[in-house]
Design an enzyme around this catalytic site. Structure first.
Site, PDB file in Angstrom:
ATOM      1  N   LYS A  23       0.801  -1.218   0.119  1.00 34.29           N
ATOM      2  CA  LYS A  23      -0.059   0.058   0.196  1.00 34.29           C
ATOM      3  C   LYS A  23       0.938   1.347   0.129  1.00 34.29           C
ATOM      4  O   LYS A  23       2.072   1.040   0.321  1.00 34.29           O
ATOM      5  CB  LYS A  23      -0.822   0.045   1.085  1.00 34.29           C
ATOM      6  CG  LYS A  23      -0.197   0.013   2.711  1.00 34.29           C
ATOM      7  CD  LYS A  23       0.344   1.462   3.087  1.00 34.29           C
ATOM      8  CE  LYS A  23       0.867   1.574   4.146  1.00 34.29           C
ATOM      9  NZ  LYS A  23       1.673   2.756   4.677  1.00 34.29           N
TER      10      LYS A  23
ATOM     11  N   ASP B 178      -1.890  -1.631  10.385  1.00 33.24           N
ATOM     12  CA  ASP B 178      -2.283  -1.685   8.962  1.00 33.24           C
ATOM     13  C   ASP B 178      -2.794  -2.724   8.642  1.00 33.24           C
ATOM     14  O   ASP B 178      -3.359  -2.918   7.200  1.00 33.24           O
ATOM     15  CB  ASP B 178      -1.066  -1.267   8.255  1.00 33.24           C
ATOM     16  CG  ASP B 178      -0.371   0.217   8.260  1.00 33.24           C
ATOM     17  OD1 ASP B 178      -1.222   1.122   8.777  1.00 33.24           O
ATOM     18  OD2 ASP B 178       0.720   0.364   8.132  1.00 33.24           O
TER      19      ASP B 178
HETATM   20  O1  C5P Z   1       0.555  -1.031  15.004  1.00 31.55           O
HETATM   21  P1  C5P Z   1       1.842  -1.315  14.514  1.00 31.55           P
HETATM   22  O2  C5P Z   1       2.582  -2.687  15.036  1.00 31.55           O
HETATM   23  O3  C5P Z   1       2.055  -1.419  12.965  1.00 31.55           O
HETATM   24  O4  C5P Z   1       2.637  -0.243  14.872  1.00 31.55           O
HETATM   25  C1  C5P Z   1       4.149  -0.006  15.253  1.00 31.55           C
HETATM   26  C2  C5P Z   1       4.375   1.115  15.860  1.00 31.55           C
HETATM   27  O5  C5P Z   1       4.180   2.351  15.130  1.00 31.55           O
HETATM   28  C3  C5P Z   1       3.748   1.261  17.306  1.00 31.55           C
HETATM   29  O6  C5P Z   1       4.285   0.459  18.281  1.00 31.55           O
HETATM   30  C4  C5P Z   1       3.635   2.668  17.428  1.00 31.55           C
HETATM   31  O7  C5P Z   1       4.839   3.061  18.248  1.00 31.55           O
HETATM   32  C5  C5P Z   1       3.720   3.422  16.267  1.00 31.55           C
HETATM   33  N1  C5P Z   1       2.132   3.795  15.820  1.00 31.55           N
HETATM   34  C6  C5P Z   1       1.563   4.777  16.563  1.00 31.55           C
HETATM   35  N2  C5P Z   1       0.571   5.001  16.060  1.00 31.55           N
HETATM   36  C7  C5P Z   1      -0.248   4.266  15.116  1.00 31.55           C
HETATM   37  C8  C5P Z   1       0.203   3.327  14.477  1.00 31.55           C
HETATM   38  C9  C5P Z   1       1.531   2.929  14.845  1.00 31.55           C
HETATM   39  O8  C5P Z   1       2.228   5.216  17.247  1.00 31.55           O
HETATM   40  N3  C5P Z   1      -1.521   4.675  14.928  1.00 31.55           N
END
Ligand code: C5P
Length: 322
Positions: A11, A138
């Site tokens: 994406k 995501d």
């Molecule tokens: O959800 P995901 O594992 O992809 O997120 C990775 C990191 O990115 C999270 O631990 C956080 O530090 C940051 N993040 C965030 N806010 C979001 C998505 C991700 O702060 N909406």
């Protein structure tokens, strides 16, 4: 049951606005995400030994529980209640790693869909979406795909023009030595921009509505119906907003240099970084224009060491193809 094959597309973010910080430590986001036709492939075979084993053609990727594919498999298996379920999964990687293209999230979504099929679990899309949200912000988008508004921490989806195939194309570039950690990018954003974060639900709602009714969504609506012959020329796209670009670009030279390079390409509709970077893209009305831009920039891209891909928007998330 025989082996199944799942296409696992990347994406890009057409809009990434950081609204504020949530009580759970994640950021509250307002985004437009778009599936593109640059994709990995997962080949899955069932086994009865209770093991989920992963192999991959890129040795730098973990194949244990450090890989979201294995975590997705373990989660689905636990939810099914059948401890004897096993699988051999082969990952053929084409999406650049650590690039802001959701390659790992897409692979996790593909594993949920593929394992649900080979194990014959018959889990409903809503059950898969709930597991997807548990695996990463995501992952729900990657399951559904297409063009979607994404709110919350990214998992609250509103499809945009779901019935009409998008027609835009892109030139995507990434420096092979550059990679950006997503937690680092959000942490840096917090350091630099927390004073401007919104805190109020009312303000969040207002920003979401501004995106729904704003010029980007209007332009995408017209651009996506261009294939019907209703409108030959897409509306001009507004300047794309990615709040992480402002915090990543000053620290990652390939992002700064790549953005400047893409701005020079002929016929670009817009240029931006995807997600937390460091991949960058320029949008075009047709694939031919994207290929032409790539040819025109070939010497500069080579000299700076960038890898480049020409791709199209795609209306589909992860999908079983065999
Ligand atoms: O959800 P995901 O594992 O992809 O997120 C990775 C990191 O990115 C999270 O631990 C956080 O530090 C940051 N993040 C965030 N806010 C979001 C998505 C991700 O702060 N909406």
């Amino acid at each position: 049951m025989a082996e199944r094959v799942v296409v696992s597309p990347a994406k890009i973010n057409l809009h990434l606005e950081v609204l504020g910080l949530r009580l759970d430590g994640f950021h509250e986001l307002s985004m437009v995400m778009q599936t593109i036709d640059l994709a990995d492939t997962l080949v899955l075979r069932p086994s009865a030994d209770g093991l989920i084993s992963l192999s991959c053609d890129r040795p730098e990727l973990p194949t244990d529980a450090g890989n979201l594919i294995v975590r997705a498999g373990e989660l689905l298996k636990a939810r099914s209640g059948f401890a004897e379920l096993g699988a051999e999964i082969e990952l053929r990687k084409r999406i650049p790693i650590g690039a802001g293209l959701a390659g790992g999230s897409s692979n996790a979504a593909a594993a949920l869909v593929g394992l649900n099929a080979i194990w014959g679990l018959g889990m409903a899309p809503t059950e898969l979406a709930a597991m997807a949200a548990q695996l990463g912000s995501d992952v729900p988008f990657c399951l559904a795909g297409g063009t979607q508004l994404c709110f919350g921490r990214g998992e609250v989806l509103e499809p945009l023009n779901p019935a009409v195939a998008p027609s835009l194309a892109l030139l995507l570039i990434k420096h092979p030595q550059a990679s950006v950690s997503t937690p680092w990018a959000y942490g840096r954003c917090r350091e630099l921009r927390a004073d401007f974060y919104l805190t109020d639900d009312h303000d969040f709602r207002q920003r979401r509505e501004a995106l729904r009714t704003g010029p980007l969504v209007a332009a995408l609506g017209v651009a996506t119906s261009a294939t019907d012959g209703l409108q030959a020329d897409p509306l001009p796209l507004p300047r794309l907003r990615n709040d992480l670009q402002m915090v990543v670009a000053p620290e990652v030279p390939s992002v700064r240099d790549g953005l400047a390079l893409l701005q020079q390409a002929p016929q670009t509709l817009a240029v931006a970084m995807s997600g937390s970077g460091p991949s960058l893209f320029a949008l075009f009305a047709t694939l031919e224009q994207a290929q032409n831009a790539r040819a025109r920039l070939a010497d500069e891209l080579d000299a700076a060491g960038f890898e480049a891909w020409c791709c199209r928007f795609s209306a589909q998330g992860v999908s079983l193809v065999a």
